[in-house]
Design a protein around this motif. Structure first.
Motif, PDB file in Angstrom:
ATOM      1  N   ARG A 136     -34.295  18.795  64.346  1.00 10.37           N
ATOM      2  CA  ARG A 136     -34.638  19.272  63.000  1.00 10.37           C
ATOM      3  C   ARG A 136     -34.551  18.139  61.988  1.00 10.37           C
ATOM      4  O   ARG A 136     -35.416  18.031  61.098  1.00 10.37           O
ATOM      5  CB  ARG A 136     -33.726  20.430  62.595  1.00 10.37           C
ATOM      6  CG  ARG A 136     -34.009  20.942  61.194  1.00 10.37           C
ATOM      7  CD  ARG A 136     -33.247  22.215  60.879  1.00 10.37           C
ATOM      8  NE  ARG A 136     -33.530  22.665  59.522  1.00 10.37           N
ATOM      9  CZ  ARG A 136     -33.158  23.839  59.021  1.00 10.37           C
ATOM     10  NH1 ARG A 136     -32.463  24.692  59.779  1.00 10.37           N
ATOM     11  NH2 ARG A 136     -33.454  24.171  57.777  1.00 10.37           N
ATOM     12  N   GLU A 140     -37.682  17.154  59.749  1.00  9.13           N
ATOM     13  CA  GLU A 140     -37.626  17.238  58.286  1.00  9.13           C
ATOM     14  C   GLU A 140     -37.928  15.890  57.633  1.00  9.13           C
ATOM     15  O   GLU A 140     -38.177  15.837  56.425  1.00  9.13           O
ATOM     16  CB  GLU A 140     -36.267  17.763  57.854  1.00  9.13           C
ATOM     17  CG  GLU A 140     -36.087  19.241  58.165  1.00  9.13           C
ATOM     18  CD  GLU A 140     -34.736  19.794  57.750  1.00  9.13           C
ATOM     19  OE1 GLU A 140     -34.664  21.015  57.478  1.00  9.13           O
ATOM     20  OE2 GLU A 140     -33.761  19.015  57.683  1.00  9.13           O
ATOM     21  N   TRP A 158     -37.739  27.794  58.542  1.00 11.65           N
ATOM     22  CA  TRP A 158     -37.032  27.470  59.769  1.00 11.65           C
ATOM     23  C   TRP A 158     -36.412  28.732  60.366  1.00 11.65           C
ATOM     24  O   TRP A 158     -35.817  29.530  59.647  1.00 11.65           O
ATOM     25  CB  TRP A 158     -35.932  26.443  59.491  1.00 11.65           C
ATOM     26  CG  TRP A 158     -36.476  25.050  59.395  1.00 11.65           C
ATOM     27  CD1 TRP A 158     -36.908  24.421  58.272  1.00 11.65           C
ATOM     28  CD2 TRP A 158     -36.661  24.138  60.481  1.00 11.65           C
ATOM     29  NE1 TRP A 158     -37.353  23.151  58.580  1.00 11.65           N
ATOM     30  CE2 TRP A 158     -37.211  22.951  59.928  1.00 11.65           C
ATOM     31  CE3 TRP A 158     -36.410  24.185  61.852  1.00 11.65           C
ATOM     32  CZ2 TRP A 158     -37.525  21.837  60.712  1.00 11.65           C
ATOM     33  CZ3 TRP A 158     -36.716  23.081  62.631  1.00 11.65           C
ATOM     34  CH2 TRP A 158     -37.269  21.930  62.061  1.00 11.65           C
ATOM     35  N   GLN A 165     -35.165  26.870  66.558  1.00 16.71           N
ATOM     36  CA  GLN A 165     -35.242  25.673  65.726  1.00 16.71           C
ATOM     37  C   GLN A 165     -35.697  24.473  66.555  1.00 16.71           C
ATOM     38  O   GLN A 165     -36.483  23.647  66.080  1.00 16.71           O
ATOM     39  CB  GLN A 165     -33.886  25.373  65.086  1.00 16.71           C
ATOM     40  CG  GLN A 165     -33.498  26.328  63.974  1.00 16.71           C
ATOM     41  CD  GLN A 165     -32.267  25.877  63.229  1.00 16.71           C
ATOM     42  OE1 GLN A 165     -31.879  24.715  63.275  1.00 16.71           O
ATOM     43  NE2 GLN A 165     -31.628  26.798  62.519  1.00 16.71           N
ATOM     44  N   HIS A 168     -39.393  24.804  67.043  1.00  8.88           N
ATOM     45  CA  HIS A 168     -40.108  24.563  65.790  1.00  8.88           C
ATOM     46  C   HIS A 168     -40.132  23.072  65.460  1.00  8.88           C
ATOM     47  O   HIS A 168     -41.177  22.534  65.051  1.00  8.88           O
ATOM     48  CB  HIS A 168     -39.439  25.354  64.664  1.00  8.88           C
ATOM     49  CG  HIS A 168     -40.201  25.334  63.373  1.00  8.88           C
ATOM     50  ND1 HIS A 168     -41.520  25.708  63.264  1.00  8.88           N
ATOM     51  CD2 HIS A 168     -39.819  24.967  62.106  1.00  8.88           C
ATOM     52  CE1 HIS A 168     -41.917  25.589  62.010  1.00  8.88           C
ATOM     53  NE2 HIS A 168     -40.904  25.131  61.291  1.00  8.88           N
ATOM     54  N   ALA A 169     -39.006  22.393  65.657  1.00 13.84           N
ATOM     55  CA  ALA A 169     -38.959  20.952  65.412  1.00 13.84           C
ATOM     56  C   ALA A 169     -39.892  20.219  66.362  1.00 13.84           C
ATOM     57  O   ALA A 169     -40.637  19.303  65.948  1.00 13.84           O
ATOM     58  CB  ALA A 169     -37.531  20.440  65.575  1.00 13.84           C
TER      59      ALA A 169
END
Length: 301
Positions: A136, A140, A158, A165, A168-169
């Protein structure tokens, strides 16, 4: 394990000191790609009304949904290497079947279920939670400027659970790399079908595998002829020295454009993430969900 991408993740490895950037892609790409092959995801999109006899009717809306109700022309432009006809076939009816918001929710549910099936009890492990936190941080740090697919995914909220997570990252980072790869192809003067023909010519995957992108035999032959005229391919369709050099340049530029999140994370944290991802990478590959050969050239470039 031979060819294990977890080996040598220190900054300075590989061509131009960017081998570690490519290695992180090799580790994260399978974690993202579960989305397009897991039966749990197919069940979720089938419940929305999408056909799941083959993966393409759901692939395009699953990948495009974070961008909103975009049309097939925009999707073809962003995905680049797919025939616009193929994109239109599957995207034309997509948002009439389900809204982009519903597809985003369905893919989240599907990945949640798929990761739980693949990782078992390890889905709640401290190692996965640590890997998710590091991934993450890298995601980001992505600058979305000029990166439409990365920006669309980065704009989503998120998830709360660490395993979602992590997915998604991985998705933000792979789309960030992919957006940069298209820029590298444009600089190299390779149009969508030429990018596939030139990649097949260096042995990244079989021609038959690349045919899944929907181009006709006539379009493939015309692209080959254009590359022969540029001195990039020999008459038999194999790459010349100049063609191989151009593809190396494309991959080097792709690595350069993908490096910023990993520089922001730093070499120690990046190495730690690579170490943590190993068992989950192995679990995904060991699941048998992913094809043994893909059009991405992982392990061959």
């Amino acid at each position: 394990m031979e060819g294990d991408p977890r080996v040598g993740t220190g900054v300075g490895d590989g061509e131009g000191g960017l081998g570690w950037v490519r290695q992180m892609w090799h580790l994260l790409e399978p974690l993202h790609a579960v989305l397009y092959y897991a039966p749990e995801v197919f069940e979720e999109v089938a419940a929305l009304g999408f056909a799941v006899g083959e993966r393409w009717p759901s692939y395009f809306p699953l990948r495009a949904a974070p961008s909103g109700a975009v049309g097939s022309g925009q999707v073809a432009a962003a995905f680049y290497s797919f025939s616009p006809r193929m994109v239109a076939e599957h995207m034309g009816p997509a948002w009439g079947i389900a809204s982009p918001e519903a597809v985003v929710e369905a893919r989240g549910r599907g990945v949640d279920r798929a990761y739980r099936a693949i990782f078992g009890d390890r889905v709640d492990s401290p190692e996965l939670a640590e890997a998710a936190a590091l991934a993450r941080r890298a995601a980001e740090a992505v600058d979305p400027a000029g990166r439409p697919l990365a920006a669309a995914n980065a704009g989503l909220p998120w998830p709360e659970s660490p395993h979602r997570q992590l997915w998604h990252a991985a998705t933000i980072l792979r789309e960030h790399r992919g957006d940069g790869h298209l820029a590298a192809l444009l600089v190299a003067g390779l149009d969508p079908v030429e990018s596939l023909v030139s990649f097949a010519a260096i042995g990244a995957a079989s021609v038959e595998r690349f045919e899944s992108r929907g181009w006709s035999a006539q379009e493939w032959t015309a692209a080959r002829q254009r590359l022969v005229a540029r001195g990039l391919l020999a008459g038999d369709g194999t790459a010349t020295d100049a063609g191989r050099a151009l593809r190396r340049t494309v991959e080097r530029h792709t690595d350069e454009l993908a490096a910023a999140p990993w520089r922001a994370l730093g070499p120690d944290a990046t190495g730690r993430l690579a170490e943590l991802l190993g068992e989950f990478w192995v679990a995904v590959l060991g699941s048998g969900l992913l094809p043994s050969e893909t059009t991405l050239g992982i392990g061959k470039v």
